[in-house]
Scaffold this active site. Structure first.
Site, PDB file in Angstrom:
ATOM      1  N   GLU A 125     -13.730   3.989  -0.826  1.00 45.14           N
ATOM      2  CA  GLU A 125     -13.110   4.371   0.429  1.00 45.14           C
ATOM      3  C   GLU A 125     -12.258   5.636   0.348  1.00 45.14           C
ATOM      4  OE1 GLU A 125     -13.475   3.127   3.529  1.00 45.14           O
ATOM      5  OE2 GLU A 125     -15.029   1.815   2.700  1.00 45.14           O
ATOM      6  N   SER A 385     -51.006 -15.750  26.846  1.00 50.68           N
ATOM      7  CA  SER A 385     -51.403 -16.104  28.210  1.00 50.68           C
ATOM      8  C   SER A 385     -50.241 -16.475  29.111  1.00 50.68           C
ATOM      9  CB  SER A 385     -52.404 -17.270  28.175  1.00 50.68           C
ATOM     10  OG  SER A 385     -53.637 -16.842  27.620  1.00 50.68           O
TER      11      SER A 385
END
Length: 725
Positions: A125, A385
């Protein structure tokens, strides 16, 4: 005498002529004026003003930092300051579903934090943490260089101190003003507290996901032990979470968490925090992740509903209670039905909603702990379908009736030849039978006749939000959809053709009872005429009674449709009964075939198992399938059906849009040329003469239907009168 003569001769000699003047040329400017001197004066002024502004800026910054430092709370108050928002989520009957919010572990002094945890966090960081004054100019320049080189922001310039300032005092808005305040507060923090104090605050307050704040809470949540016992692999996993807590959380995706941790290890090695041998010795296989407690399928629903709070109650940070539409009993039944009916190795999803759109149950997978990916609202799969709902809605709106004759036989459309399941053809049948037995050839003919664009427009009208193609194969469900969208479409049919808006939150209130939001019912828009909704309900009920959806019967009227994709990769059943609409999907996440999976098998059985419980306390409701045809279909040639005013005439184009030939502006534009309409003249005058196709539609001249497999070259027009119900 001689001397005097010499003097006389010298005196008689004329004086020498003065030297000639120098040749004329450009005059040289005096030193320091004009030319180079002017430029030097300009840059001198710029330098002076720049220096003055820089000094003023430094003074202003110093004043701002001094004021900020004086206004900072004490170290002890910052330690005790809580972050995050507590949210209690309740079911529709008031019982608590889950309590979400911050989880704080024990505060660990910096001296007791494992060195590997501190090294991992600093390496990934803020590598120059001990070398900067709160803001790292080197890191900012490096970030800018990467931005210019790659064309995007790939590397942030925020230090650990800046992140701490943002987490405690600011928000995450990406604005210049917020970044400026963040920098001032970071410098103020560094001027008032030591590096160790700032690091201690950061590691005990940073958010690691899953509601865990601080390394002790994260360690207990992910590994089941205190933060003082973190090993190198565990520290790397936790350090990797800061970048994206939700993406790399071990509870969501352990593989992603470990992959990110390996990047952290490489960064630590590059920074010199660990040696190559230490990095190689880190054994992620030995890491034991703690089992999630209290996680169940309710979280699929809360993960979908709670993000909506940002819109419903923005800018709220106080503890709140969220009242939802979820029915605990139905959710339990839905979870059980999916788990018991999903084929081995397959996933399942279910969405069930009430007649007003309230979500009663939502299941996004077979196990939330194993996978919290919500397939009910995020996954897009081909519906097979089940998509024929929109084909037959379009056909009914175009004038077909359930009893009309159609021919089930081989057909080819633009080189595409659909086949029925089993390769059998029934010859002449009616529309109702074709739908009940899911005849692909009939659906293809109907789609071609009404127009594939019309079918796409109908699907969009009923709430399908995913992209829709208009290739001939689209009538068999080649466009991918979401389970929640398909359920919404069938719910609109159950509501007699009225639009439905799914929702999951009914009320938001503070813990002291102050109401911040309350859901208000809104009457939906009529999507199709009542007789069209009645006709499609007739077809859907027949599909369950005698067709492919027989496994979905529950001892009371049910209307629904199955869906199966090629190679049995997806199975669907979507239907409704007694005001409840439920959609079920099953399949593999990798879309591999599942032998024996059809919409009429496992999905229909799961639907029936759930709906028997969901509808048990509701009265039996019969469907309204009686067709009440409008007058203009009883007497199509009666001119009176166009209305008293000829300008009342309009029709539906292939995209499903209402077109009024007498109006210049229909929403976005006039009818497009490819739709038969003519664009207006460029000079703003009257439009060009209408083409033959447009006149055929406007006057109602229809092309005859073909009987032997071929389809009409142009779709039949639909004349809609203002008097139609």
């Amino acid at each position: 005498m001689a001397r005097s003569a010499i003097r006389r001769s010298l005196s008689d000699t004329p004086p020498p002529s003065p030297p000639p003047p120098p040749p004329r040329g450009p005059k040289k400017s005096p030193k320091g004026s004009g030319g180079g001197g002017g430029i030097r004066r300009f840059f001198r002024r710029i330098f002076i003003w720049g220096l003055a502004l820089a000094v003023a800026g430094v003074v202003a910054l110093g004043v701002a930092v001094f004021v900020a430092a004086q206004s900072l709370p004490s170290y002890q108050s910052m330690k005790s300051q809580a972050q995050g928002q507590m949210i209690v989520v309740r079911a529709r009957d008031g019982q608590e579903l889950v309590s979400l919010g911050p989880s704080y572990g024990r505060w660990i002094p910096v001296a007791q934090i494992p060195a590997v945890m501190k090294d991992a966090m600093i390496s990934v960081e803020d590598r120059r943490y001990y070398d900067h004054f709160g803001v790292d100019p080197v890191g900012i320049l490096r970030s800018l260089f990467v931005r210019v080189e790659s064309g995007s922001w790939r590397q942030g310039g925020s230090t650990i101190t800046q992140q701490l300032a943002r987490n405690i005092f600011l928000n995450n808005n990406r604005t210049f003003a917020r970044k400026a305040r963040e920098a001032i507060l970071a410098i103020a923090l560094e001027s008032r507290f030591s590096k160790n104090q700032i690091l201690e605050l950061y590691l005990n307050k940073v958010y690691f996901g899953g509601g865990a704040y601080g390394i002790d809470a994260a360690s207990r949540k992910f590994f089941g032990h205190p933060g003082e016992q973190l090993t190198l692999p565990e520290a790397a996993i936790i350090a990797g979470l800061v970048k994206a807590p939700s993406r790399y959380s071990p509870t969501a995706d352990q593989k992603a968490a470990v992959s990110r941790a390996k990047v952290v290890l490489a960064t630590m090695e590059d920074a010199g925090a660990i040696g190559a041998s230490e990095a190689a010795a880190a054994d992620f296989d030995a890491v034991k992740f703690a089992a999630e407690k209290g996680q169940n399928s309710v979280r699929y629903f809360t993960d979908w509903a709670l993000p909506q709070l940002d819109l419903l109650v923005p800018e709220n940070n106080e503890p709140i209670e969220v009242w939802t539409t979820l029915d605990v009993g139905m959710q339990r039944a839905a979870t059980d039905s999916v788990a018991k009916n999903a084929p081995a190795g397959a996933q399942g999803a279910l969405v069930s909603m009430d007649r007003d759109g309230a979500i009663l149950a939502m299941v996004g997978g077979t196990d939330y702990v194993t996978s919290n990916y919500n397939r009910a609202v995020n996954a897009v799969r081909q519906p097979g379908s089940a998509w024929k709902l929109f084909v037959y809605l379009s056909a009914l709106e175009a004038g077909y009736k359930p009893d009309d004759a159609v021919v089930d036989e081989p057909v080819t459309i633009d080189g595409w030849s659909p086949h029925n399941d089993g390769g059998r053809y029934a010859g002449q049948i009616d529309v109702r039978t074709a739908f009940a037995y899911s005849k692909n050839t009939v659906a293809a003919q109907l789609g071609n006749e009404v127009g594939f664009g019309t079918v796409a427009g109908m699907a969009r009208r009923f709430g399908i939000t995913t992209p829709i193609n208009t290739l001939p194969s689209m009538v068999l469900g080649s466009s991918e959809v979401r389970v929640i969208d398909m359920t919404r479409a069938f719910a609109a049919v159950a509501a007699k053709g009225t639009s439905i808006e799914p929702y999951g939150i009914t009320k938001v209130a503070t813990t002291d009872g102050r109401v911040l939001y309350e859901h208000k019912s809104v009457t939906g828009q009529q999507l199709v005429p009542d007789y069209v909704a009645a006709g499609i309900t007739d077809l859907l009920q027949t599909a369950v009674n005698i067709g492919t959806g027989r496994a979905a019967q529950i001892g009371r009227p049910v209307a629904g449709k199955t869906g199966t994709t090629s190679s049995s990769k997806d199975g669907w059943f979507v239907g409704f009964s007694s005001g409840i609409t439920t959609g079920v999907w099953m399949g593999r996440d990798d879309a591999k075939p599942i032998p024996g999976l059809h919409g009429g098998t496992a999905p229909a059985r799961a639907f029936a198992q759930y709906m028997k419980i969901a509808t048990a306390r509701r009265p039996v409701e019969q469907f309204e399938t009686q067709l009440k045809m409008p007058e203009y279909q009883v007497e199509p040639d009666d001119e009176a059906n166009f209305g008293q005013n000829p300008e009342d005439y309009y029709y539906v184009d292939e995209q499903g849009n209402l077109i009024d030939p007498n109006r210049r502006n229909q929403g976005n534009a006039d009818p497009r040329p490819e739709d038969g309409g003519q664009p207006p003249a460029e000079d703003g005058g009257p439009p060009a003469a209408a083409g033959d196709d447009f006149l055929n539609q406007a006057t109602g001249r229809q092309q005859p239907r073909s009987g032997q497999g071929a389809v009409a070259p142009a779709p039949p027009p639909v004349r809609v009168s203002p008097r139609a119900p």
